[in-house]
Design a protein around this motif. Sequence first.
Motif, PDB file in Angstrom:
ATOM      1  N   ARG A  61       0.559  -1.278  -0.268  1.00  0.00           N
ATOM      2  CA  ARG A  61      -0.349   0.002   0.015  1.00  0.00           C
ATOM      3  C   ARG A  61       1.253   1.694  -0.157  1.00  0.00           C
ATOM      4  O   ARG A  61       0.759   2.405  -0.830  1.00  0.00           O
TER       5      ARG A  61
ATOM      6  N   GLU B 262      -0.055   3.831  -2.590  1.00  0.00           N
ATOM      7  CA  GLU B 262      -0.381   4.725  -2.845  1.00  0.00           C
ATOM      8  C   GLU B 262       0.285   6.536  -2.705  1.00  0.00           C
ATOM      9  O   GLU B 262      -0.085   7.180  -2.980  1.00  0.00           O
TER      10      GLU B 262
ATOM     11  N   GLU C  19     -12.439  -4.404   0.821  1.00  0.00           N
ATOM     12  CA  GLU C  19     -11.247  -3.454   0.818  1.00  0.00           C
ATOM     13  C   GLU C  19     -11.339  -3.141  -0.886  1.00  0.00           C
ATOM     14  O   GLU C  19     -11.335  -1.680  -0.632  1.00  0.00           O
TER      15      GLU C  19
ATOM     16  N   TYR D 167     -12.644   1.219  -1.734  1.00  0.00           N
ATOM     17  CA  TYR D 167     -11.917   2.094  -2.043  1.00  0.00           C
ATOM     18  C   TYR D 167     -12.974   2.657  -3.156  1.00  0.00           C
ATOM     19  O   TYR D 167     -12.668   3.743  -3.443  1.00  0.00           O
TER      20      TYR D 167
ATOM     21  N   SER E 163     -14.777   5.530  -1.427  1.00  0.00           N
ATOM     22  CA  SER E 163     -14.431   6.710  -1.085  1.00  0.00           C
ATOM     23  C   SER E 163     -13.618   7.363  -1.846  1.00  0.00           C
ATOM     24  O   SER E 163     -13.419   9.030  -1.657  1.00  0.00           O
ATOM     25  N   CYS E 164     -13.850   7.231  -3.351  1.00  0.00           N
ATOM     26  CA  CYS E 164     -13.490   8.324  -4.711  1.00  0.00           C
ATOM     27  C   CYS E 164     -14.867   8.518  -5.540  1.00  0.00           C
ATOM     28  O   CYS E 164     -15.134   9.164  -6.530  1.00  0.00           O
TER      29      CYS E 164
END
Length: 328
Positions: free
Chosen positions: A31, A35, A67, A71, A74-75
Amino acid sequence: MLQKDVKLDNTTKTLVLKKHIDFLQSFGKERHQYESSMMEFLRMSGMYWGLTALYLINDGKIPKEDEIFEYIKSCEHSCGGYSPAPGHDPHLLYTLSAVQIACLLNRELELPIEKIVSYVTKLQQDDGSFTGDKWGEIDTRYSFCALACLSLLGKHNEINLVKAVDFIKSCQNFDGGFGSRPGAESHGGLIYCCVGSLSIAGRLDLVDADTLGWWLAERQLPSGGLNGRPEKLPDVCYSWWVFSTLNILGRDHWIDKEDLKTFILASQDNDGGGFSDRPGDEPDPFHTLFGLAALSLMSYDNILPIDPTYCMPKAVINRLGLKPQTLS
Ligand code: FPP
Ligand code: ZN
């Protein structure tokens, strides 16, 4: 005509399958590396490339499903579009990737479908074209994103399809190919976008399949690799853009498949896994997907079948009940 090509030193015919699985899984797991990296601006698409590639070579198994869906959430933006990473601006490219990932996870019905439809339909212009976001750049790649994204959700009739098709037709050139806008030169990637859009719209009758098939077949170089335009070097991603289009047009036998396999396999990283654009370069998830996807179209080994229009596993496209048009 000038021809640029590469010389192959490594002509193995073996896929280093386990190493590719490790490469793709580690891209997802590390990550911090991914990230904070410079790739943040395209992370949503990166996840689509990596997950699709993994699905194809790992028996349809993809990791950490909750997960991944979190994600995507969250976008999400209030306008209905998706950004590549939290805090970035929404764009049609990442909206398509988000929908594609949700379909891979069999969770597309949990998306805010009406909002996505509203976001995409508002990007259509009076001439039928699409902009990628609110800043107004028009490109046929966005026509494909709009059609693919909405059709995956069963909503492609919500845009003006007739005008969308008219715009794509206006980007057709004398050589049978298509460019990014009317008058722009033919380009392998944009030909895929335009033919893919017409395949979704069921309007492949507008393509001059013989003339375009000839132009596409001309992209194969002595190394076996395909380029995207005359005088360019071969690149593994054009094994997808060009060869999938030949598949849609029913003219995949117009190139030498054994030579193409040899070029793609020579572009693997035999030590760390993954594929690069051409032999010897650094591997990345983008070229790894398109190398594996092209091998899938050639029924290589146990790679699962891929759909040439959507660049998604055939099993997913079948589950969604989609039947993109192809020619024989
Ligand atoms: C080459 O671009 C590739 C294209 C123009 C096609 C891009 C297609 C999409 C964004 C649609 C989504 C695709 C899928 C598979 C779902 P480039 O800028 O790298 O071209 P270059 O090789 O000429 O530099
Ligand atoms: Zn490439």
